[in-house]
Write a protein that holds these residues in place. Structure first.
Motif, PDB file in Angstrom:
ATOM      1  N   ASP A 105       0.850  -1.184   0.000  1.00 60.97           N
ATOM      2  CA  ASP A 105       0.000   0.000   0.000  1.00 60.97           C
ATOM      3  C   ASP A 105       0.885   1.233   0.000  1.00 60.97           C
ATOM      4  O   ASP A 105       1.859   1.315   0.763  1.00 60.97           O
ATOM      5  CB  ASP A 105      -0.914   0.018   1.230  1.00 60.97           C
ATOM      6  CG  ASP A 105      -2.048  -0.988   1.114  1.00 60.97           C
ATOM      7  OD1 ASP A 105      -2.488  -1.249  -0.016  1.00 60.97           O
ATOM      8  OD2 ASP A 105      -2.476  -1.520   2.154  1.00 60.97           O
ATOM      9  N   LYS A 110      -3.874   5.104  -4.872  1.00 61.54           N
ATOM     10  CA  LYS A 110      -4.900   4.157  -4.443  1.00 61.54           C
ATOM     11  C   LYS A 110      -4.559   2.727  -4.834  1.00 61.54           C
ATOM     12  O   LYS A 110      -4.886   1.791  -4.107  1.00 61.54           O
ATOM     13  CB  LYS A 110      -6.247   4.546  -5.049  1.00 61.54           C
ATOM     14  CG  LYS A 110      -6.753   5.908  -4.594  1.00 61.54           C
ATOM     15  CD  LYS A 110      -8.093   6.238  -5.233  1.00 61.54           C
ATOM     16  CE  LYS A 110      -8.604   7.601  -4.777  1.00 61.54           C
ATOM     17  NZ  LYS A 110      -9.903   7.951  -5.410  1.00 61.54           N
ATOM     18  N   THR A 111      -3.946   2.538  -5.993  1.00 61.77           N
ATOM     19  CA  THR A 111      -3.622   1.196  -6.468  1.00 61.77           C
ATOM     20  C   THR A 111      -2.378   0.668  -5.773  1.00 61.77           C
ATOM     21  O   THR A 111      -1.447   1.421  -5.482  1.00 61.77           O
ATOM     22  CB  THR A 111      -3.403   1.210  -7.987  1.00 61.77           C
ATOM     23  OG1 THR A 111      -4.525   1.834  -8.617  1.00 61.77           O
ATOM     24  CG2 THR A 111      -3.257  -0.207  -8.532  1.00 61.77           C
ATOM     25  N   GLU A 220      -0.986   6.088 -12.141  1.00 58.79           N
ATOM     26  CA  GLU A 220      -0.884   6.719 -10.830  1.00 58.79           C
ATOM     27  C   GLU A 220       0.558   7.059 -10.474  1.00 58.79           C
ATOM     28  O   GLU A 220       0.800   7.844  -9.553  1.00 58.79           O
ATOM     29  CB  GLU A 220      -1.495   5.808  -9.768  1.00 58.79           C
ATOM     30  CG  GLU A 220      -2.977   5.541  -9.993  1.00 58.79           C
ATOM     31  CD  GLU A 220      -3.647   4.974  -8.760  1.00 58.79           C
ATOM     32  OE1 GLU A 220      -3.287   5.387  -7.651  1.00 58.79           O
ATOM     33  OE2 GLU A 220      -4.523   4.120  -8.919  1.00 58.79           O
TER      34      GLU A 220
END
Length: 325
Positions: A105, A110-111, A220
């Motif tokens: 994480d 977010k990914t 991202e």
């Protein structure tokens, strides 16, 4: 109107029909200029962004090499082998069914990111932690036990901390291990059609060879890499400004510094008894003629040759040339 061929074009066509190599060589030359481009899955990261990502990977490789060498007491070398972009489904389909994967994480996206450690390295590290030696042997084809997973989870967490240290330009970025999976088919943290960047680290641990693959989401990652590029550009500009200010300050100090400038008209060797008998009006003969250049020294060092003269009713020196050492 039909196009009229020149004689050279006619000769070239005839040589091709006769089996000449001129046409084949031309085709080969044209083929070298063609570059493949996937319009269905175009590249997401620019060249500068890939360069930054490779630099981060090289820093991570140095940290990882030191950690594995210290933990196993074995020679270790880690290099960035490749950096590629492709859909996640292609990457996931190429993985074996049984392999340790750390799902990471990241606080700024977010990914999740993925760290995949090849089985050859995983079993070599497990063998070493149980008191064995790192040797080249056939990789077992079996599931990982709970104890082995628990041991490898500690290593993956440490590797994750080293991976975070490589992102020095983003101090607010925090990477943590969400879970460790042994079956890559169960990982659904990234969409199958999403574009990912895979950074493959080639690891040599004594006689054992393996890879550590970092799977990063492209879309991202772009803002993060852009932030790194902007910060590096800003630091470069700050360094240039600081160097310019230091140079100006140094030049100011040099310009305001005082130096002793002397003109040596000539020298003479006189006995001490004659020096004691000197009176006003006596003449000391120098060893230099009046037509010879005068040596100018700055703080005791020879710098120029000059010619004596007068300017505005004052004695002056005109510099002709520098002093040649």
């Amino acid at each position: 109107m039909a196009e009229v061929l020149t004689q050279s074009q006619i000769d070239e066509l005839l040589s091709e029909l006769a089996g000449g190599d001129g046409g084949a060589d031309a085709l080969k030359a044209d083929e070298k200029k063609i570059r493949q481009y996937n319009f269905r899955n175009p590249k997401k990261l620019a060249r500068d962004q890939q360069k930054v990502l490779r630099g981060i990977g090289e820093v991570f490789a140095r940290h990882l090499s030191s950690y594995l060498a210290g933990m196993t007491r074995t020679y270790c070398e880690v290099t960035v082998e490749s950096l590629e972009e492709h859909p996640y489904k292609e990457y996931n389909n190429a993985l074996p069914d049984i392999q340790l994967t750390g799902v990471l994480d990241v606080s700024t996206i977010k990914t999740a990111m993925l760290l995949d450690l090849s089985n050859s390295l995983s079993f070599a590290l497990i063998e070493r932690m149980f008191g064995g030696v790192v040797t080249e042997r056939e990789v077992p084809v079996r599931e990982f036990t709970d104890i082995e997973v628990a041991l490898m989870e500690r290593i993956i967490r440490r590797i994750t901390a080293l991976f975070q240290e490589a992102w020095t330009f983003l101090p607010d970025m925090e990477i943590t291990v969400r879970q460790v999976e042994t079956n890559t088919r169960f990982i659904k943290s990234i969409g199958m059609d999403d574009m990912v960047t895979t950074m493959v680290m080639a690891i040599t641990l004594g006689p054992v060879h393996g890879t550590l693959t970092c799977c990063l989401p492209c879309m991202e990652m772009k803002p993060m890499l852009e932030a790194v590029i902007d910060e590096q550009s800003g630091m470069h500009r700050l360094d240039e400004d600081e160097n310019e200010r230091s140079r100006e300050a140094m030049m100011t100090q040099v310009q305001n510094a005082q130096a002793e400038v002397c003109a040596i008209l000539g020298t003479a060797t006189v006995p001490m008894r004659e020096v004691l008998d000197l009176q006003p009006g006596d003449v000391i003969r120098l060893d230099q003629g009046v037509d010879k250049p005068v040596l100018i020294t700055v703080n005791g060092r020879n710098w120029f040759f000059a010619v004596p003269g007068m300017k505005k009713n004052k004695m002056a020196l005109r510099i002709n040339r520098p002093y040649a050492i």
